[in-house]
Each structure stands twice: as C-alpha cells, then as structure tokens.
Design an enzyme around this catalytic site. Structure first.
Site, PDB file in Angstrom:
ATOM      1  CD  GLU A   1      -2.419   1.853   0.364  1.00 31.53           C
ATOM      2  OE1 GLU A   1      -2.376   3.094   0.168  1.00 31.53           O
ATOM      3  OE2 GLU A   1      -3.075   1.067  -0.362  1.00 31.53           O
ATOM      4  CD  GLN A   2      -0.390   5.388  -3.788  1.00 26.28           C
ATOM      5  OE1 GLN A   2       0.573   5.639  -4.517  1.00 26.28           O
ATOM      6  NE2 GLN A   2      -1.622   5.731  -4.096  1.00 26.28           N
TER       7      GLN A   2
ATOM      8  CE1 TYR B   1     -24.690   5.369   3.131  1.00 27.63           C
ATOM      9  CE2 TYR B   1     -25.851   5.963   1.120  1.00 27.63           C
ATOM     10  CZ  TYR B   1     -24.688   5.584   1.757  1.00 27.63           C
ATOM     11  OH  TYR B   1     -23.518   5.423   1.038  1.00 27.63           O
TER      12      TYR B   1
ATOM     13  CG  ASP C   1     -13.116   0.936  -8.158  1.00 29.86           C
ATOM     14  OD1 ASP C   1     -14.141   0.286  -8.455  1.00 29.86           O
ATOM     15  OD2 ASP C   1     -13.108   1.854  -7.322  1.00 29.86           O
TER      16      ASP C   1
END
Length: 397
Positions: free
Chosen positions: A37-38, A218, A296
């Site tokens: 993770e960067q 919500y 994604d």
C-alpha cells in the site's frame, strides 16, 4: 481456517477494501500474500457506502461479520425515491424481513473506514507493507518484477492489481486507454447526528431525483452520522481525486430550489468533497500471464447501484478460490478467475452507466413515465441477479 501452505509468492498492489479482501480470502484459502500500500497508513477516504446481501454473505464467511455489525446500520426501512422539489414519495421498498427471506442477509449502510477495518481484521499484520508505492510492473514468464518508488524491487509469482481506477498494474495487462469525460461530478459530506434533521436519521437510503441531478443520504457509523452523496453537472471540473474539496456554497448552488430538507442537509454538513465521474469502457480481458486485476482497477463503475465495493469483495473471494484450486498453475487460475467474473462485472458497469440518465430526467413526460415505473416496480426482486448472487457458489456450480 486451513493451514497456510507454501504456495506461489502473491503480491497484492493496493491496500483498499479490494486488496485487503483479497488478502483475507487468500488466507482463508490457505495461501499467503503480501499487500503493498502506497499510503503510510491504512485509511479509506470517502464516507459511506451500502453493503448488499451479495457482499454481506461473503463477509460472514470470512468470520468478520460481528465486527462489521458493530458499526453497520441495517437499512430496515429500505429504499425510497423522492421528488426533488417537494419530497413527494415516488417509491418505497421496505427491506426488513424481506431481504433476509429472499437473499439470506440484510442490507446495511456503513462508513468506508469501518468496512476497511472489517476486512483488515482478517489479514495478518505482517502481510501488510505500508509506504510502498509501486511504480512499474514488468511481466516475466514465471511472474513479474515489481519496482517501488523507494528504489526497491520485488519478484512475485502472482501479481494482483487492486490499485484502483488509476491502476499502475492495469498498464501491464491492458492497452492504455484514457477515460471518457462523463460530465457529472459527485459531492460528498457527512452530517453529525446532532445536526441532522429527524427524517434523515431513519434507517433508509433516500434518493431525491431531479433534473440533471440526484441526492442520496443514509445513516452510517452506528447511526452517529448521516452520509450524503450527490451528483450534479460537472461543468469544466475534471478532477477525479477523492481528496479534492468544494465549498458548501458551491454544493448549495447546485441544489438551489430543491426541497428545503435537502438544502438544510447540505448546510449542516462539513466541507464537501468533490470528484468528477470519469467513464471507462469495460475491459475484454484483465489478466495477462500471472498478473491480474481486481475491483476498480478491473471494472470501475458509476456508484448508482452501490456495487463497487461489493464487486471487489466478490472478486477477492473468487480469485482466492481459483488460486487455491490451481496453486501449481497460477496462469490457469487467473484465466478461470477472469472468466468467472468478467460477464457479471461488465453487466454491472453497463446498468450503472444507464442509471445516470434515468435518475436525471428533466421534468416532463419521460420523467413522469419513470416515476410511474418506480411506483410499480419491486427493485429488490427485479435486481435479484445482483443481491441473490453467491460468488463462491456460482464458481463451483
């Protein structure tokens, strides 16, 4: 939890919900992995999201459901659509009892950070490497060479690109293609419960539909806040970063003339984030050799069906199953994973894109026809192909 085996060296690029879910499901399958993770710390930007039964059942199988439920809000009142100008109810879908009967799980709203913490709890701490920004992926016959911003290099037998819409890994498996400008931007903010009107605290996902725009809210974070996300014309704004902000005045101007309950919610929120929705055509392939994509990075989609995070969790479960079943042939495992997932995620990309135009119809005959359809529809049933889907069962059936 099966005993961990000495399988392929698996590198996961990206420590968001999808990357950590991949690590969690690989561990459940008896494999090991390293998550790169960067960022210097794991933190999910954004605010809220809806977690439907197709993702909830997979969280239950990870044995993290109790942690998830500590902060998740069951949307037992369900979904409701309202008219932009006066709040007239166009459609109501009650979920309490019905969702469980149809699909075996409830639907929840949750802060993204809480979902990230849930999946992270199933990944061993020593598997996670922070401050590791991958700058290039070099395919090799037996895996790939990863290069990082600090000058370090890592050889991996399998690479999973879970590094989001601006994926570095994607460039190693697909031809570069610039995103298309959608003409829409999203505003997001969170309103503390004490500042929110009573109607916004109900356990419901409320969607206000108007010309060229729609507004969603919500409750999240165990009911301590209200999540707001709203979509409006982007003009010349094209920044896709979730760290970009707008002013409350800019947000307010986009929804001037709407029901006062909408504009009051905008006023009650903090400084809103703003990002452009850029469209990307579905990929025909997202694996190459021993490199693949997830979430994604593989299939970014508009958030109008609230399935982005859910699809990354489904990807993770299926990918882990395929790699565990063919640990001695990772390339074949990745082909099976892609084949199992690409039709479903492409369909979701397409229906999410179509929903943009449906939600934003100007007042008139088409809008009236849409509203009549909403009043007569049963989306919980008609979208059963989304919510009733069991990613692991589909793989083995």
């Amino acid at each position: 939890m099966p005993d961990l085996v000495h399988g392929p060296r698996i590198a996961i690029i990206g420590g968001g919900i999808g990357g950590l879910a991949a690590g969690a499901f690989l561990r459940r399958a008896g494999l090991t992995a390293t998550v790169y993770e960067q960022a210097p710390a794991l933190a999910e930007v954004g605010a809220g999201l809806v977690v439907a039964p197709n993702a909830v059942r997979l969280l239950r199988r990870l044995d993290v459901i109790e942690r998830f439920l500590r902060r998740a809000v069951p949307l037992d009142w369900g979904w409701e659509f309202r008219r932009w100008a006066d709040g007239g109810v166009l459609s109501v879908e009650r979920l309490s009892g019905v969702c469980e009967r149809l699909y075996g799980e409830r639907t929840y709203a949750v802060h993204r950070a809480d979902l990230l913490g849930t999946v992270r709890s199933a990944v061993p701490h020593e598997w996670i490497r922070l401050g590791a920004r991958c700058t290039s992926v070099e395919p090799r016959p037996d895996g790939a060479l990863l290069r990082f911003a600090d000058g370090s290099q890592v050889e991996a037998d399998v690479v999973i690109g879970a590094d989001g819409v601006h994926s570095v890994v994607r460039g190693a498996v697909a031809e570069p293609a610039p995103p298309e400008y959608s003409g829409i931007c999203a505003f997001r903010t969170v309103v503390p419960t004490h500042a929110a009107p009573e109607f916004a605290l109900r356990p419901a996902q409320t969607l206000w539909l108007g010309p060229g725009r729609h507004f969603v809210h919500y409750p999240i974070a165990d009911g301590s806040a209200v999540n707001i996300v709203a979509f409006a014309p982007a003009g010349d704004f094209t920044d896709e970063s979730w760290s970009t902000t707008a002013t409350i005045e800019e947000f307010h101007a986009e929804f001037a003339g709407w029901d006062p309950r909408v504009t009051d919610l905008i006023t009650s929120g903090g400084v809103p984030g703003r990002w452009a929705l850029l469209d990307r055509a579905p990929l025909r392939h997202w694996s190459r050799g021993r490199i693949t994509l997830l979430g994604d990075a593989a299939h970014p989609m508009f958030p109008f069906f609230a399935q982005g995070a859910a699809q990354s969790i489904e990807d993770a479960a299926v990918l882990a199953h395929c790699l565990a079943a063919s640990a001695d042939d990772p390339e074949q495992a990745l082909k099976r994973y892609e084949s199992a997932r690409i039709e479903r995620t492409t369909r979701l990309q397409q229906v999410s894109r179509a929903r943009r135009d449906i939600n934003h119809l100007p007042d008139g005959p088409d809008q009236q026809a849409r509203d009549a359809t909403l009043a007569a529809a049963d989306p919980l049933v008609s979208n059963g192909w989304i919510y009733g889907y069991d990613a692991e069962e589909a793989l083995t059936s």
